[in-house]
Design an enzyme around this catalytic site. Sequence first.
Site: not given
Ligand code: CO
Length: 221
Positions: A41, A43, A45, A97, A100
């Site tokens: 992803c 993302d 993080r 994750h 999400c």
């Molecule tokens: Co995500």
Amino acid sequence: MYVEELFENNKEWVKQVLNSDPNFFAKLANQQSPKFLWIGCSDSRVPANQITGLAPGEVFVHRNIANLMVHTDLNALSVLQFAVDILQVEHVIVCGHYGCSGVLAGLTNKRLGLVDVWLRHLKDVAYQHSTYLGSIHQSQKHDRLCEINVVEQVKNTCHTNVVQDAWARGQKLSIHGIIYGIHDGLLRDLNMHINNEEELQTKYNQYIQSLSNSDTETETA
Ligand code: CO
């Protein structure tokens, strides 16, 4: 943080790397030969290299919102083809994750803009598993859909021409489904390690079976 800081950070990082290995960049400049392709992803993080302790040169990375492998996505397919055919990676890791927000969008009707078109794929996954998702507690739905989405994207990856052709010619290639906990930094194994089509069918069916089994457990508990 200003962009200038990024340049400062970069100089500091180069200094540290060269301290421990003066030839680090010289070695990498010639070629890359990663063993892994990471499909994760976007993302911020979930940075592939950092959470797996892999150095530059060790993992080829593709990230998009909600770690999707869509059969018409030329971007993801090109990355996969290059990684498998040219770089000859041995492992493709599909990493989702928990928490999400892309996956959460699959469970809600909140409009976010253009990205809704992309997240339509997630809604399709949620729809496909709506019986199971409808049978579990509201608080569990998001986490379970994050996991289910990884399994579905592993299946999609296995079904690409790229992977099918690699297996057909006997190339050693495994597709793995894993999930990362933003809250504790730990990777979890979803027990989807696929080396051929037969294994995909078996493990995918086992996974779907385990979902309906856990339904029953919830109901009788
Ligand atoms: Co995500």
